[in-house]
Design a protein around this motif. Structure first.
Motif, PDB file in Angstrom:
ATOM      1  N   ILE A 111       0.844  -1.198   0.000  1.00 51.88           N
ATOM      2  CA  ILE A 111       0.000   0.000   0.000  1.00 51.88           C
ATOM      3  C   ILE A 111       0.879   1.249   0.000  1.00 51.88           C
ATOM      4  CG2 ILE A 111      -1.840   1.244   1.196  1.00 51.88           C
ATOM      5  CD1 ILE A 111      -2.535  -1.423   2.586  1.00 51.88           C
ATOM      6  N   VAL A 112       0.628   2.143  -0.941  1.00 52.53           N
ATOM      7  CA  VAL A 112       1.334   3.422  -1.062  1.00 52.53           C
ATOM      8  C   VAL A 112       0.397   4.537  -0.598  1.00 52.53           C
ATOM      9  CG1 VAL A 112       2.195   5.119  -2.718  1.00 52.53           C
ATOM     10  CG2 VAL A 112       2.886   2.717  -2.920  1.00 52.53           C
ATOM     11  N   LEU A 113       0.861   5.356   0.341  1.00 48.25           N
ATOM     12  CA  LEU A 113       0.096   6.502   0.821  1.00 48.25           C
ATOM     13  C   LEU A 113       0.883   7.778   0.551  1.00 48.25           C
ATOM     14  CD1 LEU A 113      -1.079   5.153   4.317  1.00 48.25           C
ATOM     15  CD2 LEU A 113      -2.262   4.961   2.120  1.00 48.25           C
ATOM     16  N   TRP A 114       0.204   8.764   0.000  1.00 48.57           N
ATOM     17  CA  TRP A 114       0.832  10.067  -0.284  1.00 48.57           C
ATOM     18  C   TRP A 114      -0.180  11.163   0.003  1.00 48.57           C
ATOM     19  CZ3 TRP A 114       5.451  12.190  -1.119  1.00 48.57           C
ATOM     20  CH2 TRP A 114       5.509  13.478  -1.674  1.00 48.57           C
ATOM     21  N   ALA A 115       0.166  12.104   0.901  1.00 49.85           N
ATOM     22  CA  ALA A 115      -0.736  13.185   1.292  1.00 49.85           C
ATOM     23  C   ALA A 115      -0.105  14.528   0.958  1.00 49.85           C
ATOM     24  CB  ALA A 115      -1.043  13.109   2.789  1.00 49.85           C
TER      25      ALA A 115
END
Length: 320
Positions: free
Chosen positions: A101-105
């Motif tokens: 899972i890749v998360l980018w905010a």
């Protein structure tokens, strides 16, 4: 007989009476809905807004089968930040399958970054590519997290994650005495910018950066932070704040700071102060603070590395 009756009732609720097939029941039994929550790292800073993540308003999530580079488009998406400061999203996963899972905010309106799968590209130009991106821009703040080999049915799997910056925050501030010297010469500080060789891509899955520019990237000069009420440390005038993409092990670029003034008497452009500092230490999720007499005596300043935004103040004499 009772167990068989319960199974029939469950199948009817899942599929609808008269329309349920064996494959429908098997898929329903394999599926699990998982709700994830992401929170930005807690930060302490004297600044009013800079470095607090206030502009980070959208979270992008890309999901893959473990070890795969093919994004599961039906599971990937984006979600807005909630009033409590967190991000939440739910996806349907399969039992027996593991995921990356890749998360980018980031700021939802910012054009500084482009997320393509697992890789973020940094743009140092404005939206239409007609000019350099502005300096002292807190909307360039962003956070990430990579979750590897996530098992949705594991009793020890966490669904709550803390996001960190891939960036160093580079700050510069002049002492009040230094500012007074400029004022005594009939000028006031108005805007600032920096230039340095910077990295252009970030792989969220590996944490690696690449694409170091061969020439200096120079941001467009904008209003100094103290003009908008930002404070880095008591007794100093906050002149410059910029986010730099740097390797996880740190980076020591040569950085040129430019500080612009105007003449107090008639608001016309005044003197320009330019300082090039060599081998400035910067590191992801750290603040580097350059403090001292940056205008009247460029030989007197200190450089300090503030770990993870956790210190309320870090002043002259602090060790690296």
């Amino acid at each position: 007989m009772k167990n068989l009756f319960n199974l029939v009732i469950a199948a009817a609720l899942l599929c609808g009476v008269g329309s349920c097939t064996k494959s429908d029941i098997e898929v329903a039994q394999q599926k699990v809905t998982v709700t994830f929550m992401a929170q930005l790292d807690q930060m302490n800073t004297r600044a009013v807004t800079f470095g607090k993540g206030n502009n980070v308003s959208v979270l992008y999530y890309n999901i893959y089968g473990t070890g795969s580079d093919t994004k599961l488009g039906n599971l990937s998406g984006k979600t807005a930040r909630l009033s409590d400061g967190s991000f939440k999203f739910s996806v349907d996963m399969l039992k027996g399958m593991n995921y990356d899972i890749v998360l980018w905010a980031q700021d939802s309106t910012s054009t500084a970054y482009t997320l393509d799968g697992k890789v973020v590209t940094v743009n140092y130009r404005n939206a239409d590519n007609s000019a350099a991106a502005p300096a002292n821009d807190d909307t360039r703040d962003a956070f990430y997290k990579f979750i590897e080999n996530y098992d949705p049915t594991s009793p020890t799997a966490s669904n709550s994650f803390s996001l960190q910056r891939p960036f160093a925050q580079l700050n510069a501030a002049a002492s009040n005495a230094d500012i007074a010297t400029v004022a005594n010469n009939g000028m006031s500080l108005t805007s600032s910018t920096i230039k340095a060789k910077l990295y252009t891509t970030f792989n969220i899955a590996t944490g690696d950066v690449s694409g170091l520019t061969t020439t200096d990237v120079e941001f467009a000069a904008t209003e100094i932070p103290s003009k908008s009420g930002e404070v880095l440390i008591a007794g100093y005038n906050y002149l410059s704040m910029n986010y730099l993409l740097v390797p996880s092990v740190g980076y020591t670029p040569d950085v040129t700071f430019t500080f612009n003034t105007e003449n107090i008497a008639d608001n016309t452009p005044g003197a320009t102060f330019t300082n090039t500092l060599h081998s400035v230490p910067v590191k992801p999720n750290y603040r580097t603070n350059i403090l001292g007499s940056l205008l009247s005596d460029t030989r007197e300043f200190t450089v300090s590395l503030d770990s993870g935004w956790n210190s309320q103040e870090l002043g002259p004499g602090s060790s690296l």
